[in-house]
Design a protein around this motif. Sequence first.
Motif, PDB file in Angstrom:
ATOM      1  N   MET A  87       0.825  -1.198   0.000  1.00  0.00           N
ATOM      2  CA  MET A  87       0.000   0.000   0.000  1.00  0.00           C
ATOM      3  C   MET A  87       0.865   1.257   0.000  1.00  0.00           C
ATOM      4  O   MET A  87       1.692   1.456   0.889  1.00  0.00           O
ATOM      5  N   VAL A  88       0.683   2.110  -1.011  1.00  0.00           N
ATOM      6  CA  VAL A  88       1.340   3.411  -1.074  1.00  0.00           C
ATOM      7  C   VAL A  88       0.269   4.453  -0.776  1.00  0.00           C
ATOM      8  O   VAL A  88      -0.661   4.643  -1.557  1.00  0.00           O
ATOM      9  N   SER A  89       0.375   5.113   0.356  1.00  0.00           N
ATOM     10  CA  SER A  89      -0.626   6.104   0.761  1.00  0.00           C
ATOM     11  C   SER A  89      -0.316   7.465   0.146  1.00  0.00           C
ATOM     12  O   SER A  89       0.757   7.671  -0.443  1.00  0.00           O
ATOM     13  N   LEU A 117       3.579  11.856  -1.108  1.00  0.00           N
ATOM     14  CA  LEU A 117       4.081  13.203  -0.858  1.00  0.00           C
ATOM     15  C   LEU A 117       5.534  13.184  -0.394  1.00  0.00           C
ATOM     16  O   LEU A 117       6.329  14.048  -0.771  1.00  0.00           O
ATOM     17  N   SER A 118       5.907  12.201   0.414  1.00  0.00           N
ATOM     18  CA  SER A 118       7.249  12.186   0.993  1.00  0.00           C
ATOM     19  C   SER A 118       8.291  11.500   0.120  1.00  0.00           C
ATOM     20  O   SER A 118       9.477  11.831   0.198  1.00  0.00           O
ATOM     21  N   THR A 155      -5.114  11.994  -4.620  1.00  0.00           N
ATOM     22  CA  THR A 155      -6.098  11.654  -3.606  1.00  0.00           C
ATOM     23  C   THR A 155      -5.834  10.228  -3.149  1.00  0.00           C
ATOM     24  O   THR A 155      -4.763   9.670  -3.411  1.00  0.00           O
ATOM     25  N   GLU A 156      -6.789   9.608  -2.466  1.00  0.00           N
ATOM     26  CA  GLU A 156      -6.691   8.204  -2.078  1.00  0.00           C
ATOM     27  C   GLU A 156      -7.990   7.502  -2.436  1.00  0.00           C
ATOM     28  O   GLU A 156      -9.062   8.116  -2.438  1.00  0.00           O
ATOM     29  N   THR A 184      -3.856   7.755  -5.331  1.00  0.00           N
ATOM     30  CA  THR A 184      -4.503   7.690  -6.639  1.00  0.00           C
ATOM     31  C   THR A 184      -4.456   9.055  -7.307  1.00  0.00           C
ATOM     32  O   THR A 184      -4.824  10.057  -6.708  1.00  0.00           O
ATOM     33  N   GLU A 185      -3.978   9.079  -8.542  1.00  0.00           N
ATOM     34  CA  GLU A 185      -4.015  10.303  -9.333  1.00  0.00           C
ATOM     35  C   GLU A 185      -5.273  10.306 -10.199  1.00  0.00           C
ATOM     36  O   GLU A 185      -5.663   9.275 -10.743  1.00  0.00           O
TER      37      GLU A 185
END
Length: 218
Positions: free
Chosen positions: A43-45, A50-51, A114-115, A122-123
């Motif tokens: 899972m990539v949140s 952002l980081s 977003t997610e 998710t883009e």
Amino acid sequence: MIMNKLLLLCVFYITCTWSLDAAQNDECQQSTYCSRFKTKSDMVSKADWLSKISNSSHTWFVIYGYELNSPHRYGKCQQRWNLPDNKDQFQRKTNCFNINLNKCQRFDAEMRITEDICGRATERGLNNSVTELKFYSQDLETYFWFFVCYVFDANNNCILGYLDLIVSETRFSGAENSVMDLNGLPWELISADLLINFNLTFADPRVEFKWFGTECIA
């Protein structure tokens, strides 16, 4: 060396296929991984994105890819993700070598980060709300899978899109600038993500090596 890697991937496929159906039953359920390899959540949140991914001065490279019903074939691709503004809008810069046209081709896009309902980064396109792009990785320091879908059918299945394996820019010291250093990549994690999320292996001829042709700067 290449043959040894292929044998390893074949062993992975045989010993871990049983976990695929369980992973597909519930999209948000933690997948059951094969005990032969040490694995964790892919899972990539949004916070991870952002980081670790969004940085206008950092270049990412596509080294493997699967093109779903694409009218063109692509070789070397570079990508850069700009930091989003206070509305989570950003620009993604993409430049790829188009094999059919024998030239570089830009695909810069205005997006929003977003997610999804599971919490996966998710883009979504600002000009095309149907466009959806998601991230998968067990080790964002070294790689991520980037799934891009432009067209869905009536059953919400992707019918036009791309799946790219993306890594950070790493060059061999003293070698030609175009020579990538892929040593140390966690191939067992990379192949686990590919199988569990997309039911594909590197033995599938549709999953192609991409780092060839002219290098196009993002």
